[in-house]
Motif scaffolding. Structure first.
Motif, PDB file in Angstrom:
ATOM      1  N   HIS A 140       0.825  -1.210   0.000  1.00 47.80           N
ATOM      2  CA  HIS A 140       0.000   0.000   0.000  1.00 47.80           C
ATOM      3  C   HIS A 140       0.860   1.263   0.000  1.00 47.80           C
ATOM      4  O   HIS A 140       0.529   2.253  -0.668  1.00 47.80           O
ATOM      5  CB  HIS A 140      -0.940  -0.002   1.205  1.00 47.80           C
TER       6      HIS A 140
ATOM      7  N   GLN B 165       1.943   1.967  -3.412  1.00 48.60           N
ATOM      8  CA  GLN B 165       0.865   2.438  -4.292  1.00 48.60           C
ATOM      9  C   GLN B 165       0.383   3.845  -3.937  1.00 48.60           C
ATOM     10  O   GLN B 165       0.176   4.681  -4.823  1.00 48.60           O
ATOM     11  CB  GLN B 165      -0.314   1.459  -4.226  1.00 48.60           C
ATOM     12  N   TYR B 166       0.195   4.103  -2.636  1.00 48.87           N
ATOM     13  CA  TYR B 166      -0.452   5.345  -2.217  1.00 48.87           C
ATOM     14  C   TYR B 166       0.506   6.392  -1.652  1.00 48.87           C
ATOM     15  O   TYR B 166       0.190   7.584  -1.654  1.00 48.87           O
ATOM     16  CB  TYR B 166      -1.537   5.044  -1.173  1.00 48.87           C
ATOM     17  N   SER B 167       1.649   5.972  -1.124  1.00 48.41           N
ATOM     18  CA  SER B 167       2.614   6.916  -0.550  1.00 48.41           C
ATOM     19  C   SER B 167       4.022   6.580  -1.034  1.00 48.41           C
ATOM     20  O   SER B 167       4.917   6.277  -0.233  1.00 48.41           O
ATOM     21  CB  SER B 167       2.552   6.865   0.982  1.00 48.41           C
TER      22      SER B 167
ATOM     23  N   GLU C  32      -4.491   1.336   3.885  1.00 48.34           N
ATOM     24  CA  GLU C  32      -4.908   2.448   3.037  1.00 48.34           C
ATOM     25  C   GLU C  32      -5.154   3.708   3.866  1.00 48.34           C
ATOM     26  O   GLU C  32      -4.765   4.816   3.471  1.00 48.34           O
ATOM     27  CB  GLU C  32      -6.183   2.058   2.268  1.00 48.34           C
TER      28      GLU C  32
ATOM     29  N   CYS D 180      -1.902   5.328   4.994  1.00 50.09           N
ATOM     30  CA  CYS D 180      -1.318   6.066   3.868  1.00 50.09           C
ATOM     31  C   CYS D 180      -1.997   7.421   3.698  1.00 50.09           C
ATOM     32  O   CYS D 180      -1.334   8.427   3.400  1.00 50.09           O
ATOM     33  CB  CYS D 180      -1.426   5.247   2.581  1.00 50.09           C
ATOM     34  N   ARG D 181      -3.312   7.469   3.898  1.00 47.83           N
ATOM     35  CA  ARG D 181      -4.024   8.750   3.822  1.00 47.83           C
ATOM     36  C   ARG D 181      -3.505   9.717   4.896  1.00 47.83           C
ATOM     37  O   ARG D 181      -3.330  10.910   4.640  1.00 47.83           O
ATOM     38  CB  ARG D 181      -5.530   8.551   4.003  1.00 47.83           C
TER      39      ARG D 181
ATOM     40  N   ASN E 280      -0.054  10.966   3.913  1.00 49.36           N
ATOM     41  CA  ASN E 280      -0.142  11.944   2.825  1.00 49.36           C
ATOM     42  C   ASN E 280      -0.651  13.289   3.340  1.00 49.36           C
ATOM     43  O   ASN E 280      -0.217  14.350   2.875  1.00 49.36           O
ATOM     44  CB  ASN E 280      -1.049  11.417   1.717  1.00 49.36           C
TER      45      ASN E 280
END
Length: 506
Positions: A31, A34-36, A408, A411-412, A415
């Motif tokens: 994850h 992908q996201y960070s 996920e 990661c939010r 970010n």
């Protein structure tokens, strides 16, 4: 990671340190990629191999007790024909992921974490590790992510069975299965009736003279095919990722429906499960052995793929005895009813001990974190503990469902910290007495009840709740505001002030 202009955060060895290279840790690494992707990360694991549970347990027949379309990751389709997979297949799945996604080079094995210290003045964790030779080392990270599982790797539950020292045969706990155990033609007693026992009995029965499953209390069993015909059909006519997504959605909904039905109309679920077991056993059905004194999903439903346990019973290779143990003796087990079970090998599948945060001593500014004094936040962080998250999977669904949405969500948060030039995120709780507590571990399973005193607290409402509703959690974790007025953000200096204020409030 570069220092933000408004903070005094010290440099770190990696942005995110992931503890555990099993399903939870590998999922977080993927994850992050992908996201960070701007965040550096390292995975450390105490074992010599990756895989966590699936590397530790080596007993005969080791398999998943959830379908692999939900125990598999949201980002990586399960490609095998069998949805109820054996341990080696799951390990192959995990190894393929870490190789294809270049995660393996981020993994450091044989590194047991023996301490984790947060320093508010520098806004970083210092983690102390010990290798398999006893040498210690330290590493630093901005965020600490615990994917260390939920049970004690060192000490399984000891049922304190009397007379064990008198037994002349071999006594084995599934958590420490001996390599190349020869049980061909031998009489075996497996103590227990949960997922581990139900896996071991039919597997050992193939070669043993006979296997007896000795249970104190019956378990509710759910029979289903090891192969998911719907999933395999979709894979033939649809792109693999789409087929996986549809099957995953279907299985999540079915799990949710069955759980809610068990809570709302338990007798109907009892009747359904009993009917299936009766059909599988025919004239071998014994109501005493297969009628638990509790409702389905008061404990986790036990999966019997392809009715293999019942097939072993019908073939006279296995049997179920419901009784209490008086004591072990030289040749087996003496029961309180007066019966005796002869045995060459006794397997004590009596359960696990839960462990919080992998039993790692965690300190915040020198103060030891006592987890039972803290509240869950968003099912993965904890009140007044900064830059820290952990995974505790669902009791009523697959572990990976929670691991995916937690990864996920974290990661939010990372970010958001990047975008706001902050280095510290803390679920701030100044007045714990303002919250209404609720025991979300309302399962009667022994391993749950034995461990309630060490578990973090939960409340009746979000965000201070470890919910057991994946469908709603997925929506909340994906769409809920990160800066919700509870999760506070700041820099190193702000963190020092916040820590002082919280200590004063306590």
């Amino acid at each position: 990671m570069e220092r933000p202009a408004n903070g005094t955060a010290a440099p770190v060895d990696q942005d995110v340190l992931i503890v555990g290279a099993g399903i939870s840790g590998i999922g977080m690494a993927a994850h992050l990629q992908q996201y960070s992707p701007d965040r550096s990360f390292t995975l450390v694991d105490r074992r010599a191999n990756l895989g966590g549970t699936w590397d530790l347990f080596r007993y005969p027949g080791i398999r998943s007790d959830s379908d692999m379309h939900t125990l598999g990751f949201v980002f990586e389709p399960w490609k095998h024909e069998k949805a109820i997979a054996d341990g080696p297949s799951i390990l192959e799945y995990l190894n393929r992921i870490v190789d294809e996604r270049h995660i393996r080079e981020h993994i450091r094995l044989s590194q047991k974490v023996v301490g984790a210290d947060w320093d508010s003045g520098t806004a970083r964790w210092t983690v102390t590790m010990e290798d398999d030779k006893g040498a210690t080392s330290t590493t630093t990270a901005r965020w600490l992510y615990l994917g260390a599982g939920y049970y004690d790797y060192d000490e399984p539950f000891d049922a304190q069975l009397a007379g064990r020292e008198d037994f002349r045969g071999q006594t084995i706990h599934p958590q420490f299965w001996p390599k190349n155990l020869d049980y061909k033609g031998k009489k075996i007693v497996v103590i227990g009736s949960g997922a581990t026992a139900v896996t071991i009995v039919p597997s050992m029965a193939k070669d043993a003279a006979h296997v007896t499953m000795l249970q104190r209390t019956p378990t509710w069993y759910a029979i289903r095919p090891a192969k998911d015909g719907f999933a395999n059909f979709l894979r033939k006519i649809l792109p693999e990722k789409l087929a996986y997504k549809i099957t995953r959605f279907k299985n999540v909904k079915l799990q949710d429906i069955v759980f809610k039905k068990a809570r709302d109309k338990p007798q109907k679920v009892k009747d359904f499960l009993t009917k299936k077991v009766k059909a599988a056993l025919g004239d071998r059905y014994d109501a005493e052995a297969f009628t638990p004194p509790y409702n389905p999903w008061d404990q986790r439903l036990c999966l019997v793929p392809d009715a293999d346990l019942f097939e072993a019973i019908k073939a006279d290779k296995a049997s179920v005895v419901t009784d209490h143990i008086e004591r072990f003796d030289a040749t087996g087990i003496q029961l309180k009813s007066g019966k005796h079970l002869d045995a060459d090998i006794i397997v004590t599948a009596t359960g696990l001990n839960l462990a919080v945060a992998g039993k790692i001593p965690v300190r915040v500014d020198g103060h030891a974190v006592e987890w039972h004094e803290h509240f869950y936040y968003k099912a993965c962080m904890f009140s007044n503990v900064p830059n820290f998250s952990a995974v505790f999977g669902y009791l009523n669904a697959s572990w990976t469902l929670r691991a995916d949405i937690v990864s996920e969500y974290v990661c939010r948060v990372l970010n958001h910290m990047r975008d706001t030039a902050t280095t510290v995120a803390t679920p701030a709780l100044a007045d714990p007495s303002s919250l209404e507590e609720e025991n979300v571990f309302d399962f009667s399973s022994g391993y749950i009840q034995r461990s309630l005193h060490i578990m973090p607290k939960s409340t009746v409402a979000l965000p201070w709740r470890l919910s057991q509703n994946y469908v709603q959690d997925r929506i909340d974790m994906r769409t809920g505001a990160i800066d919700d007025g509870v999760l506070t953000f700041g820099g190193a200096r702000a963190a020092v002030a916040a820590s002082a204020e919280l200590q004063a409030a306590e």
